[in-house]
Design a protein around this motif. Sequence first.
Motif, PDB file in Angstrom:
ATOM      1  N   ASN A 133       0.830  -1.196   0.000  1.00 49.62           N
ATOM      2  CA  ASN A 133       0.000   0.000   0.000  1.00 49.62           C
ATOM      3  C   ASN A 133       0.861   1.241   0.000  1.00 49.62           C
ATOM      4  OD1 ASN A 133      -2.323   1.409  -0.054  1.00 49.62           O
ATOM      5  ND2 ASN A 133      -2.997   0.910   1.994  1.00 49.62           N
ATOM      6  N   PHE A 134       1.489   1.530  -1.148  1.00 48.57           N
ATOM      7  CA  PHE A 134       2.353   2.698  -1.210  1.00 48.57           C
ATOM      8  C   PHE A 134       1.568   3.994  -1.111  1.00 48.57           C
ATOM      9  CE2 PHE A 134       6.296   0.682  -1.966  1.00 48.57           C
ATOM     10  CZ  PHE A 134       6.051  -0.448  -2.725  1.00 48.57           C
ATOM     11  N   PHE A 135       0.472   4.078  -1.810  1.00 49.33           N
ATOM     12  CA  PHE A 135      -0.371   5.266  -1.792  1.00 49.33           C
ATOM     13  C   PHE A 135      -1.805   4.837  -1.547  1.00 49.33           C
ATOM     14  CE2 PHE A 135       2.438   8.598  -3.342  1.00 49.33           C
ATOM     15  CZ  PHE A 135       3.453   7.889  -3.958  1.00 49.33           C
ATOM     16  N   HIS A 136      -2.592   5.789  -1.104  1.00 49.97           N
ATOM     17  CA  HIS A 136      -4.031   5.536  -1.012  1.00 49.97           C
ATOM     18  C   HIS A 136      -4.564   5.175  -2.394  1.00 49.97           C
ATOM     19  CE1 HIS A 136      -8.139   5.691   0.233  1.00 49.97           C
ATOM     20  NE2 HIS A 136      -8.435   6.780  -0.478  1.00 49.97           N
ATOM     21  N   ASP A 137      -5.403   4.176  -2.473  1.00 50.55           N
ATOM     22  CA  ASP A 137      -5.969   3.673  -3.720  1.00 50.55           C
ATOM     23  C   ASP A 137      -4.931   2.969  -4.579  1.00 50.55           C
ATOM     24  OD1 ASP A 137      -8.511   4.523  -3.187  1.00 50.55           O
ATOM     25  OD2 ASP A 137      -8.237   6.457  -4.160  1.00 50.55           O
TER      26      ASP A 137
ATOM     27  N   THR B 228       6.351  -0.924  -9.574  1.00 51.26           N
ATOM     28  CA  THR B 228       4.994  -0.981 -10.122  1.00 51.26           C
ATOM     29  C   THR B 228       3.997  -0.537  -9.075  1.00 51.26           C
ATOM     30  OG1 THR B 228       5.566  -2.800 -11.599  1.00 51.26           O
ATOM     31  CG2 THR B 228       3.227  -2.469 -11.133  1.00 51.26           C
ATOM     32  N   LEU B 229       3.088   0.301  -9.501  1.00 51.19           N
ATOM     33  CA  LEU B 229       2.037   0.773  -8.600  1.00 51.19           C
ATOM     34  C   LEU B 229       0.690   0.419  -9.222  1.00 51.19           C
ATOM     35  CD1 LEU B 229       1.817   2.343  -5.913  1.00 51.19           C
ATOM     36  CD2 LEU B 229       1.413   4.376  -7.262  1.00 51.19           C
ATOM     37  N   TRP B 230       0.027  -0.552  -8.613  1.00 56.38           N
ATOM     38  CA  TRP B 230      -1.319  -0.904  -9.045  1.00 56.38           C
ATOM     39  C   TRP B 230      -2.292   0.030  -8.334  1.00 56.38           C
ATOM     40  CZ3 TRP B 230      -1.950  -5.015 -12.448  1.00 56.38           C
ATOM     41  CH2 TRP B 230      -0.858  -5.871 -12.605  1.00 56.38           C
ATOM     42  N   TYR B 231      -3.271   0.529  -9.071  1.00 58.41           N
ATOM     43  CA  TYR B 231      -4.201   1.465  -8.418  1.00 58.41           C
ATOM     44  C   TYR B 231      -5.637   0.979  -8.532  1.00 58.41           C
ATOM     45  CZ  TYR B 231      -5.053   3.278 -13.164  1.00 58.41           C
ATOM     46  OH  TYR B 231      -5.374   3.394 -14.492  1.00 58.41           O
ATOM     47  N   LEU B 232      -6.436   1.366  -7.554  1.00 61.35           N
ATOM     48  CA  LEU B 232      -7.870   1.110  -7.558  1.00 61.35           C
ATOM     49  C   LEU B 232      -8.542   2.301  -8.240  1.00 61.35           C
ATOM     50  CD1 LEU B 232      -8.351  -0.135  -3.891  1.00 61.35           C
ATOM     51  CD2 LEU B 232      -7.809  -1.469  -5.928  1.00 61.35           C
ATOM     52  N   PRO B 233      -9.260   2.084  -9.307  1.00 63.55           N
ATOM     53  CA  PRO B 233      -9.786   3.217 -10.086  1.00 63.55           C
ATOM     54  C   PRO B 233     -10.949   3.912  -9.391  1.00 63.55           C
ATOM     55  CG  PRO B 233     -10.611   1.168 -10.991  1.00 63.55           C
ATOM     56  CD  PRO B 233      -9.631   0.782  -9.909  1.00 63.55           C
ATOM     57  N   GLU B 234     -11.155   5.148  -9.830  1.00 64.71           N
ATOM     58  CA  GLU B 234     -12.393   5.859  -9.537  1.00 64.71           C
ATOM     59  C   GLU B 234     -13.344   5.614 -10.713  1.00 64.71           C
ATOM     60  OE1 GLU B 234     -13.068   7.362  -6.861  1.00 64.71           O
ATOM     61  OE2 GLU B 234     -11.157   7.871  -5.906  1.00 64.71           O
ATOM     62  N   PHE B 235     -14.630   5.884 -10.496  1.00 60.41           N
ATOM     63  CA  PHE B 235     -15.612   5.717 -11.558  1.00 60.41           C
ATOM     64  C   PHE B 235     -16.261   7.063 -11.862  1.00 60.41           C
ATOM     65  CE2 PHE B 235     -15.391   1.496  -9.585  1.00 60.41           C
ATOM     66  CZ  PHE B 235     -15.046   0.752 -10.698  1.00 60.41           C
TER      67      PHE B 235
ATOM     68  N   ARG C 216      -7.974   6.625 -13.450  1.00 60.00           N
ATOM     69  CA  ARG C 216      -6.947   6.690 -12.416  1.00 60.00           C
ATOM     70  C   ARG C 216      -7.240   7.842 -11.466  1.00 60.00           C
ATOM     71  NH1 ARG C 216      -1.361   7.918 -14.860  1.00 60.00           N
ATOM     72  NH2 ARG C 216      -2.110  10.060 -14.661  1.00 60.00           N
ATOM     73  N   PRO C 217      -7.140   7.639 -10.168  1.00 63.49           N
ATOM     74  CA  PRO C 217      -7.357   8.743  -9.224  1.00 63.49           C
ATOM     75  C   PRO C 217      -6.413   9.906  -9.514  1.00 63.49           C
ATOM     76  CG  PRO C 217      -7.340   6.647  -8.068  1.00 63.49           C
ATOM     77  CD  PRO C 217      -6.903   6.365  -9.473  1.00 63.49           C
ATOM     78  N   ALA C 218      -6.955  11.105  -9.463  1.00 65.56           N
ATOM     79  CA  ALA C 218      -6.182  12.289  -9.843  1.00 65.56           C
ATOM     80  C   ALA C 218      -4.952  12.481  -8.974  1.00 65.56           C
ATOM     81  CB  ALA C 218      -7.078  13.523  -9.771  1.00 65.56           C
ATOM     82  N   HIS C 219      -5.042  12.093  -7.684  1.00 63.12           N
ATOM     83  CA  HIS C 219      -3.914  12.371  -6.791  1.00 63.12           C
ATOM     84  C   HIS C 219      -2.711  11.471  -7.058  1.00 63.12           C
ATOM     85  CE1 HIS C 219      -6.273   9.250  -4.629  1.00 63.12           C
ATOM     86  NE2 HIS C 219      -5.068   8.778  -4.360  1.00 63.12           N
ATOM     87  N   LEU C 220      -2.841  10.485  -7.970  1.00 64.27           N
ATOM     88  CA  LEU C 220      -1.703   9.634  -8.288  1.00 64.27           C
ATOM     89  C   LEU C 220      -0.876  10.169  -9.451  1.00 64.27           C
ATOM     90  CD1 LEU C 220      -3.212   6.051  -7.939  1.00 64.27           C
ATOM     91  CD2 LEU C 220      -1.826   7.310  -6.295  1.00 64.27           C
ATOM     92  N   SER C 221      -1.311  11.281 -10.040  1.00 59.60           N
ATOM     93  CA  SER C 221      -0.584  11.812 -11.198  1.00 59.60           C
ATOM     94  C   SER C 221       0.864  12.125 -10.856  1.00 59.60           C
ATOM     95  CB  SER C 221      -1.273  13.072 -11.726  1.00 59.60           C
ATOM     96  OG  SER C 221      -2.575  12.773 -12.178  1.00 59.60           O
ATOM     97  N   SER C 222       1.093  12.569  -9.635  1.00 62.53           N
ATOM     98  CA  SER C 222       2.457  12.933  -9.241  1.00 62.53           C
ATOM     99  C   SER C 222       3.377  11.722  -9.133  1.00 62.53           C
ATOM    100  CB  SER C 222       2.432  13.679  -7.902  1.00 62.53           C
ATOM    101  OG  SER C 222       1.857  12.852  -6.898  1.00 62.53           O
ATOM    102  N   ALA C 223       2.794  10.514  -9.096  1.00 59.48           N
ATOM    103  CA  ALA C 223       3.609   9.310  -8.943  1.00 59.48           C
ATOM    104  C   ALA C 223       4.091   8.760 -10.275  1.00 59.48           C
ATOM    105  CB  ALA C 223       2.811   8.237  -8.199  1.00 59.48           C
ATOM    106  N   GLU C 224       3.660   9.362 -11.395  1.00 61.79           N
ATOM    107  CA  GLU C 224       4.018   8.819 -12.704  1.00 61.79           C
ATOM    108  C   GLU C 224       5.522   8.805 -12.942  1.00 61.79           C
ATOM    109  OE1 GLU C 224       1.014   9.384 -16.207  1.00 61.79           O
ATOM    110  OE2 GLU C 224       1.169  11.298 -15.143  1.00 61.79           O
ATOM    111  N   ALA C 225       6.228   9.797 -12.415  1.00 58.08           N
ATOM    112  CA  ALA C 225       7.664   9.882 -12.659  1.00 58.08           C
ATOM    113  C   ALA C 225       8.431   8.790 -11.929  1.00 58.08           C
ATOM    114  CB  ALA C 225       8.180  11.260 -12.238  1.00 58.08           C
ATOM    115  N   GLU C 226       7.871   8.267 -10.854  1.00 56.15           N
ATOM    116  CA  GLU C 226       8.588   7.311 -10.007  1.00 56.15           C
ATOM    117  C   GLU C 226       8.130   5.877 -10.215  1.00 56.15           C
ATOM    118  OE1 GLU C 226       9.605   6.718  -5.233  1.00 56.15           O
ATOM    119  OE2 GLU C 226       8.359   8.385  -5.945  1.00 56.15           O
TER     120      GLU C 226
END
Length: 698
Positions: free
Chosen positions: A53-57, A65-72, A115-125
């Motif tokens: 659980n690196f980030f919320h969602d 690799t960061l797997w995310y739980l999507p928003e709808f 993809r949850p908007a708050h994960l955009s900052s994680a794209e570089a990493e």
Amino acid sequence: MAEIEQAFDEFLAAEPKHWLAGRFGEHIESVLNEERSAELPADVREMPRLESNFFHDAVGTDAATLWYLPEFTLIDDQLGEDPEFAFDAEQPGSVAEDGGPFNTAVLKVSIDAVRPAHLSSAEAEFTLRPVPDLDPGVTLIIPLTGNDGVVTDVPVEGTTKRDGESGFVAGFELSGFLVEAAYAHLTRSGGLRLEFAPTYSGYQTALVTEPDVGFPVHGSIFHGFQFEVFGDGGNTAGAPFLPLLFNQIGRYVFFPSKARFHRTLRLGLKFNTDAYRSRFTITSMGLSRHIIDIKDLSEFAGQRSEYRELTTLGNISDKYPSVRRVFFGQVSGTVIAVPAAYGILVTAQGARASCDSIVDESPATLSGCRFHFTFTVAPMVDPIDMARLRADVPDIPEAVGRTLRVALPGGLDSRTPSTLDGFPAGRAAFADGDGTTVTVSVDIADDRPTPATTTVNLFLQQLAATGPPPLFGSLAVRLDDVFPQPVRTSLLLNLRNTAHSDELSTTREPGPPPSTKALNHGPLDLKLLRCADIRDGEEPGPVVPLGGQVLAALQTTTLVGVGAGTEVAVQRALEVAAPLPKAAMLTFLAFRTHTVQEVQHPLTVNAAGLNFTAEGVSTIKVDITLAADPGDSAPSFTLSPSHTVDFVHVSLPVDSAVRGLDSTVLLTLTTTSGSRTVSVVHDFVDAPILVVTSSTIH
């Protein structure tokens, strides 16, 4: 099934975990890395580990690799319009408990997993990936308020169908009172919501121990195994669990499992817009149409018009004198302005009026032809009135949350006949034209004893008449095919009462004060009545009277005091001489001959009112010479006390009906004292019979 799998299933049944929907594969033994922590073998399917659980969602298998739980979200939010949306109701004909119709309906909504908007900052990493094998698991929640005021949420399970890479279409089958409730929420209260319980695939990490027999045991044992599971599938934030094997009694294993999470999406009034109103349909008694309002669901919905007369604008004829009535389309959002009258259309090519002369093969024919008039008529609506109406419509109560469109009627109501009451001598027919126009045709034939040329001349005189137009009628215009009452307006066939389109253009002149150049593109002179600046969405500017200024064909003039808006509206009419010379009629009317070039016309002289004995006249010889053909006189004939009326047929050009039959009639009178001659000028089209009286021969 291996014993450990069975034990794990029984463990989940006895101690359910909210993020786990169940196991779907055999367990995988962990391997050790250099830090002595447990990992998945390298050759297994790549899926998220539910304790990471690196980030919320987000859940992940490793630091890269960061797997995310999507928003709808609704597709409407992403693309502007949902192509799959539908609310299709049906009344099969049965009666509900309350005595009203029993309804069924299918509601379809397109959803996108994003993809949850708050994960955009994680794209570089990280490499961001949606969790695999996503099954949306959607339920429609319909809030219902009881008689006691208590709100109860009624769930309706939905089905889903994949649509694109990340989207899907959710469908819900409704019945009974839920149909009406869902429609009311979608169009008025906005209370519907979607509850998601999506599942996806992942590895559940578990510490598995096998307690020794004879020692105290804490916790439940399942087939000799105890289980401790880690993480919650990313439902809450937290650091990843690192399963270390130091000082552990037991071993770490990974169970391929279905995990779940929860999401809520409110529909609100997303679909209560003009783009979607036509997607609400109802089928009843074998007929399908748009749902107009909730009455269609609470009553048996037969044929019904979406239009109702708009009364919230006040007195229409006072505010917009060239408009008779205004109707509002509740589904389409179209506001139809019914004009006070239709008139002959004037375009850059001239007046849309023509006359065709055609062979009349009837054996009873007098003249040998008949005449077919064709007029294109259009709404005679003052452009300033229309601009004022467009500016007023957004402020009416019906416009709240909507974008209304002001339009003119699109044609005739085929259920109700239109009429040309002002000219019973002609046979009129009506047909839809292009856009807002109507085609009116009038056929004129011989009607014994009156030849067609005489009737045509009378028709043409009335076409150019001053004062109240004598050629009048009634048009039944179309709102839709089921509006219950006829909607009628006036028809005026008159060159002094016309509709206008593209024959005039305006161009703003540079510099102050505001002024505009008006150009007459057409072949006919125009009479300019008044003008005003038009601004989008605003009331027209002050009206500037133009006093009937004449703008000649293909000429320009400057309009002072206008030009500050986005365009200039000019009310105008044709400039028509009063009286209009017969030859000038061909300027406004296209005259065409088909097959016939000449017609037979009777030239009649009637001396029945002359007292031959008292005047001392025994005979009157009649010689007629046509002004159009002075070298060829008509055959002579003679009148006497016993033969007071006679005529002669002459062959004439077809367009004589328009130009007239100016003639010189030479009357040679034989009297007791000798003979004498009287010359009379007469038009046998204006007056088909020359009546000879005592005053004629003196």
